[in-house]
Design an enzyme around this catalytic site. Structure first.
Site, PDB file in Angstrom:
ATOM      1  N   GLU A   1     -39.610 -12.495 -14.531  1.00 43.03           N
ATOM      2  CA  GLU A   1     -40.511 -13.213 -13.647  1.00 43.03           C
ATOM      3  C   GLU A   1     -41.792 -12.378 -13.600  1.00 43.03           C
ATOM      4  O   GLU A   1     -41.903 -11.438 -12.823  1.00 43.03           O
ATOM      5  CB  GLU A   1     -39.923 -13.369 -12.245  1.00 43.03           C
ATOM      6  CG  GLU A   1     -40.782 -14.257 -11.362  1.00 43.03           C
ATOM      7  CD  GLU A   1     -40.915 -13.778  -9.932  1.00 43.03           C
ATOM      8  OE1 GLU A   1     -41.412 -14.548  -9.107  1.00 43.03           O
ATOM      9  OE2 GLU A   1     -40.542 -12.627  -9.638  1.00 43.03           O
TER      10      GLU A   1
ATOM     11  N   ASP B   1     -36.566  -9.877 -11.216  1.00 41.37           N
ATOM     12  CA  ASP B   1     -37.517 -10.316 -10.198  1.00 41.37           C
ATOM     13  C   ASP B   1     -38.729  -9.379 -10.138  1.00 41.37           C
ATOM     14  O   ASP B   1     -38.609  -8.175 -10.346  1.00 41.37           O
ATOM     15  CB  ASP B   1     -36.805 -10.342  -8.842  1.00 41.37           C
ATOM     16  CG  ASP B   1     -37.701 -10.814  -7.720  1.00 41.37           C
ATOM     17  OD1 ASP B   1     -38.131 -11.976  -7.760  1.00 41.37           O
ATOM     18  OD2 ASP B   1     -37.979 -10.015  -6.810  1.00 41.37           O
TER      19      ASP B   1
END
Length: 737
Positions: A471, A418
């Protein structure tokens, strides 16, 4: 404090020196093992025990249980002492107001962690921290118990506390292993299930009780304690999957990911029901995902996190599955069942930041230990979270070990990392004058870059076949390029640019789409610069962005037609696929982590149709090599029509590695296009493999009666062409018969 000092014949005091006694009493002694437990005096042993609140203590022979002597109590309350004539294993029989307790003396055991463990930890290369630090159930000198170990180099004293010692930090102060800054203690007869925390005396005073950074299990929120866990008791049955996993996850393989939040996929009731546990998800989710044809599930972070509204993106326990959904064994069984069913499991994982909760990692030992000290480096203003100091060996190694823990301990097939963009740039979301340049004067976070490269190297070496996905929302070059070529070494990168551009196009009224035509074509300029996943994720259906179907313009029929066309467009573009739960059947509401999906919508034909389309798209995607084999190379895609902005029509070919083509035609207006000619590479009959406007999907059933024979008329640089009827707001996928 003045106390009587009783001496042995050799002059060794039975009672400790005044300063030691004072420090024990105030819970400030930095080396309790130097005072407590057995100590040789040349004539035998002096045994000391500090047990505040105890009424009396006796020494017993560990093997026979016979009394060896009664421990006296000096003027320091709770400080007991006795002399043994010779070294021998003993027990303490302690009389408390509430009853009697018999057990081994924690201070009778020597140092526990080996020099290799300490060295590797300090170096940042200990790959098994989940089996080294934290609470480890084990046998020491044939005594069952729990070894606790925690890194806190700047603490003046660390104690394990819990119900087993009345949360009294004076009872179990730990030994400091100076070479690594790790405190340790073995507490005999403690069992799995015990709740515990650490009490730390920092440089400037006592700190709030801290949860264990390497806890393997935790209490369910809102409780914040760590929980002693036995070694994972699960017999894995997924050998065939693990042996074949690497082939299933190459860039030439189909990858269709169903992203979900475990706590809100389905509940006992639609509003306030209890979140599902792993057993329920095993029974309900796995059959559903299989029926829908996805290859993988991706779970929003399941690492324990204090605030449910963070969806797991602010975790504090990087080694413990959230107790919200059941035990570690339950989670392992879920993964195992997925594998046996042919489904991969990807976890979202967060090495970018952590929350500021008092029981967490922040200011852990009274100093900035896990985080950068300066707020310009160590504070995420957007999220009010702290940033890991990945330039510190121990923190770097802590996070590498966390990643490997999920991949090896739980057989997870991939980690989606993330907020990589926030890690790469020191000035991420900061104004001028609010960030500190790196040592070269630049904006790149050199420590985080080194960490990400090391992470990808280690995963490839120690978890073969597992994926690491970034990401990453910027134009950082080479995210998925090999490290040897200067890249970061990720397997895939989320294509955030494609997602933003195409959604911006879809929200436009079809009358105006001609003015935004490039939004649908621009992504192909860089489509092969990385290994991309096309993501329609949870972030696109929250915070006022509206659900996927509610973004679409027009009346109800047009909204569903747009949704179907967009999904068919996405599934036929180069790149692997990711779709958030609820988008597959046209959930109207924005996603809420507090409520289950609106499953009742599947009572309506148009929602059923959207779901049916996604199912068929996945079947086609997996069956047709042209749709997945060459996702990451230019040879897999060929534009035919990319400039018909007047009609908002696009057409392209997808090619398999063996040279088999598929034709895709997309019409993003509600107008039926008659006699639309498109060039094709081969003659003969071309069949409709999929029509997003088919009646079974809720469409108007406009099409080409299942197929068209190619004319020997060159068009669009191809030797043959098809004369087609294009459905309104529809996508056709055609293949040569």
């Amino acid at each position: 404090m003045t106390q009587r000092r009783t001496l042995t014949h050799s002059g060794e005091p039975l009672l400790p020196r005044d300063a030691d006694a004072e420090a024990l009493l105030r819970a400030e002694h930095a080396d309790p093992f130097a005072v407590l437990g057995p100590h040789a005096d040349g004539e035998g042993l002096i045994v000391r025990a500090f047990l505040p609140g105890a009424l009396g203590v006796d020494l017993l022979d560990r093997h026979s249980g016979l009394a060896l002597g009664h421990m006296e109590q000096g003027q320091v309350p709770g400080l007991f002492f006795c002399r043994l004539e010779r070294p021998q294993p003993y027990l303490l029989r302690i009389r408390w107001e509430e009853g009697e307790q018999i057990g081994e003396d924690p201070y009778s055991f020597g140092p526990l962690l080996g020099d290799v463990d300490l060295y590797l930890f300090a170096e940042g290369n200990h790959r098994e921290l989940g089996r080294c630090l934290g609470a480890q159930c084990m046998s020491v000198e044939e005594v069952e118990g729990v070894r606790f170990a925690v890194w806190a180099p700047n603490a003046r004293r660390v104690s394990v506390v819990g119900p087993f010692n009345g949360w009294d930090g004076r009872r179990h102060p730990m030994r400091l292993r100076h070479s690594a800054g790790i405190w340790e203690i073995f507490i005999p007869r403690l069992k799995p299930g015990e709740v515990y925390k650490y009490e730390l005396l920092g440089p400037h005073g006592i700190l709030p009780l801290k949860a264990d950074p390497v806890a393997l299990a935790t209490e369910a929120p809102p409780h914040t304690g760590s929980v002693v866990a036995a070694p994972l008791a699960h017999e894995w049955q997924d050998g065939p999957w693990m042996r074949g996993r690497a082939a299933r996850q190459t860039t030439a393989a189909p990858l269709a990911i169903y992203e979900l939040h475990a706590g809100s996929w389905r509940r006992e009731s639609s509003e306030d029901g209890v979140p599902p546990d792993w057993r329920q998800l095993t029974e309900q989710l796995i059959p559903y995902v299989l029926e829908m044809g996805f290859t993988h599930v991706e779970l929003l972070p399941i690492m324990e996190h204090p605030f449910g509204g963070s969806w797991g993106y602010q975790p504090l326990s990087q080694f413990a599955p959230s107790a919200r959904y059941g035990s570690r064994e339950d989670f392992a069984a879920f993964v195992d069942t997925c594998h046996q069913a042919g489904l991969g499991v990807i976890l979202d994982w967060v090495p970018a930041h952590f929350p500021t909760d008092a029981h967490g990692l922040g200011h852990f030992d009274g100093t900035a230990l896990y985080e950068y000290a300066h707020p310009f480096e160590g504070l995420h203003c957007d999220w009010d979270t702290l940033i890991y100091n990945l330039g510190r060996n121990e923190v770097h190694g802590f996070m590498i070990a966390s990643a490997l823990h999920w991949l090896r301990e739980f057989h997870v097939d991939g980690l989606r990392v993330d907020a990589v963009a926030s890690m790469l740039y020191r000035d991420y979301s900061r104004n001028a004058g609010e960030w500190i340049p790196n040592c070269l004067g630049g904006r790149e976070n050199l420590e985080a870059i080194a960490f990400l490269r090391h992470l990808n190297e280690v995963v490839k070496a120690e978890a073969p076949g597992a994926l690491v996905i970034a990401e990453e929302s910027t134009a950082w070059p080479g995210v998925s390029k090999p490290i040897a070529e200067g890249g970061l070494g990720f397997d895939y990168k989320w294509n955030m640019g494609w997602m933003h551009d195409t959604l911006q196009y879809m929200v436009e009224d079809p009358l105006h789409r001609r003015y935004h035509h490039d939004k649908m074509t621009f992504g192909l300029i860089y489509a092969f610069s990385e290994h991309f996943i096309l993501p329609i994720s949870h972030d696109e259906v929250v915070h006022g962005k509206r659900s996927l179907i509610d973004k679409m313009p027009g009346d109800r029929w047009q909204k569903f037609a747009n949704l179907r066309a967009y999904l068919a467009f996405m599934w036929s573009q180069p790149g692997k696929k990711l779709l958030f739960m609820g988008c597959e059947f046209g959930q109207w509401r924005e996603w809420s982590h507090d409520h289950e999906l609106d499953w009742y919508l599947l009572n309506y034909a148009d929602h059923q149709g959207a779901q049916h389309l996604v199912k068929d798209l996945n079947v086609l995607y997996r069956q047709e090599p042209a749709l997945h084999e060459q996702d990451c190379v230019p040879a897999g895609f060929q534009w035919l029509i990319g400039d018909d902005r007047h009609n908002s029509v696009f057409s392209w070919l997808r090619w398999s590695a063996g040279g088999q083509p598929l034709l895709v035609i997309a019409n993003f207006t509600p107008v039926v296009r008659h006699g639309y000619r498109i060039g094709v590479p081969v003659g003969g009959n071309w069949q409709e493999a999929l029509n997003s406007d088919a009646e079974c999907y809720g469409g108007s059933n406009v099409g080409n009666a299942g197929g068209v024979v190619a004319d020997q008329l060159a068009s669009h640089g191809q030797p043959f062409s098809l004369n087609l009827k294009l459905p309104p707001l529809g996508v056709l996928i055609m293949r040569p018969a």
